[in-house]
Design a protein around this motif. Structure first.
Motif, short mmCIF file in Angstrom:
data_model
loop_
_atom_site.label_atom_id
_atom_site.label_comp_id
_atom_site.label_asym_id
_atom_site.label_seq_id
_atom_site.Cartn_x
_atom_site.Cartn_y
_atom_site.Cartn_z
N ILE A 167 61.60 21.27 72.27
CA ILE A 167 61.42 21.19 70.82
C ILE A 167 60.20 22.02 70.45
O ILE A 167 59.11 21.80 70.98
CB ILE A 167 61.23 19.73 70.35
N VAL A 168 60.39 22.99 69.56
CA VAL A 168 59.31 23.92 69.24
C VAL A 168 58.92 23.91 67.76
O VAL A 168 57.98 24.60 67.36
CB VAL A 168 59.68 25.36 69.68
N CYS A 169 59.62 23.15 66.92
CA CYS A 169 59.24 23.05 65.52
C CYS A 169 59.77 21.73 64.96
O CYS A 169 60.76 21.18 65.46
CB CYS A 169 59.77 24.22 64.69
N LEU A 170 59.09 21.22 63.94
CA LEU A 170 59.52 19.97 63.32
C LEU A 170 58.90 19.84 61.94
O LEU A 170 57.93 20.53 61.60
CB LEU A 170 59.18 18.76 64.19
N ALA A 171 59.45 18.93 61.15
CA ALA A 171 58.92 18.67 59.81
C ALA A 171 59.44 17.33 59.31
O ALA A 171 60.57 16.94 59.61
CB ALA A 171 59.32 19.77 58.83
N ALA A 180 62.97 16.45 60.86
CA ALA A 180 63.84 17.51 61.36
C ALA A 180 63.16 18.16 62.57
O ALA A 180 61.96 18.40 62.55
CB ALA A 180 64.10 18.56 60.29
N THR A 181 63.93 18.39 63.61
CA THR A 181 63.41 19.05 64.81
C THR A 181 64.24 20.29 65.11
O THR A 181 65.46 20.30 64.94
CB THR A 181 63.45 18.11 66.03
N GLY A 182 63.59 21.33 65.56
CA GLY A 182 64.26 22.56 65.96
C GLY A 182 64.00 22.82 67.43
O GLY A 182 62.89 22.58 67.92
#
Length: 369
Positions: A167-171, A180-182
């Motif tokens: 997982i390298v991005c989230l908000a 939300a996770t990317g």
């Protein structure tokens, strides 16, 4: 050469020397990596003076004061490099993620560590407050999980599992009901903050997702990918029963000729900014989906982009060791923030828009007013 200013680098311990040479302002760093609470300050200052001509007798006392401050906090740093930084709404505290598998909460004014969030089994790469509330933190890790924490206690509330890669991005969404996770598995996922359950999977990119952001109302999510595109998704609001098939692709934003490394909405949701490995940032309209302006001037890839709260400025961070402030309407560069000695991987405005924080691979954060 003439010394203009001395300031501390807490992590790792050191001092920055801003000096003037031939009319140009330059910066150099004195590393104090072996500094401990037991270090003899007078002896250390003598060693520094012997090797650094900028440290003259007139500033010896100031150097001693700075070293004493560093001694007080020398044992509180991350033991490995930082990965990301983020403010809470007011800017009164900020968080740092690290390769040491932890996230730390800091008091902005004093630099004091408030909590260390421990539990991930690999690098803590993505971090975020649930602004505007600021009572929760989400962390995304190379261990393929996302964790939600209490800011007050530093305790882990939930661990989200389901991604097949890092997982390298989230908000958080603005209502703080969803995270939300990317991931490097090419998907984004939505998670329910209250129940800890997965809500849906957003599949549509053909390469790793490395950036995402909700709009102000929380009904849209934009994702950026190594496939050179950004995708705008429709995310239904509300707390009713969720359909696993939600998350419709509305449009794919084209124009960059290399990976899209970051994306964000402005606070009204009318604009999207993208940052790319092609060294440019673009501002798109969410009504026409057209590119309104292109931000050009960095000498390397742009890893982070964000709007100020008013939506009139765009802030970018780059591997060229600078951050830049741009006019969101014209794309003109308004200010270059120089001083870091390595690439800047993260940047953010506070809620008032009058303070900027930058995080760098030189293991420091800088706060700009």
């Amino acid at each position: 050469m003439r010394l203009k200013r001395l300031h501390i680098r807490y992590y790792p311990p050191g001092m920055f020397l801003d000096y003037e040479k031939r009319g140009q302002l330059k910066t150099k760093c004195i590393d104090l990596l072996k500094l401990t609470p037991e270090t003899d300050v007078n002896e250390l200052v003598s060693e520094i003076r012997a090797s650094e001509p900028l440290i003259t007798s007139s500033c010896v006392e100031q150097v001693k004061v700075l070293i004493c401050k560093l001694q007080e906090k020398a044992l509180q740093a991350h033991i490995l490099p930082l990965t990301n930084v983020a403010f809470n709404k007011s800017g009164s505290s900020f968080i740092t993620g690290s390769y040491d598998r932890t996230c730390k909460i800091w008091d902005t004014a004093s630099g004091e560590e408030l909590h260390t969030l421990e539990g991930h089994r690999n690098v803590v790469y993505a971090i975020a407050f649930n602004n505007p509330y600021g009572d929760k933190i989400a962390t995304g890790s190379f261990d393929k999980t996302c964790k939600v924490w209490s800011v007050e206690t530093g305790k882990c509330l939930y661990t989200f599992r389901g991604h097949m890669a890092e997982i390298v991005c989230l908000a958080f969404n603005p209502q703080s009901t969803l995270v939300a996770t990317g991931s490097m598995d090419t998907t984004a996922k939505l998670w329910d903050v209250e129940s800890g359950e997965e809500v849906s999977t957003l599949a549509g990119h053909f390469a790793e997702i490395i950036a995402l952001c909700f709009n102000t109302t929380g009904d849209r999510l934009v994702t950026g990918s190594f496939d050179h595109t950004a995708i705008l998704w429709d995310i239904p609001c509300g707390r009713s029963v969720w359909d696993a098939d939600i998350g419709l692709c509305l449009v794919t934003l084209l124009g960059h000729n290399d990976e899209v490394l970051d994306v964000c909405f402005n606070y009204t949701g009318h604009l999207i900014a993208t940052a790319s490995a092609d060294g440019t940032s673009r501002v798109f309209s969410t009504e026409t989906f057209q590119c309104l302006c292109q931000l050009e001037g960095h000498k390397g890839e742009i890893s982070k982009v964000c709007f100020n709260p008013q939506g009139s400025r765009v802030l970018t961070a780059s591997v060229d060791k600078t951050a830049r402030v741009w006019c969101a309407k014209t794309g003109a560069c308004l200010q270059v923030l120089e001083g870091h000695s390595d690439e800047i991987f993260s940047c953010a405005f506070n809620y008032e828009g009058d303070t900027i924080i930058t995080g760098s691979k030189d293991n420091t954060c800088r706060i700009w007013h």
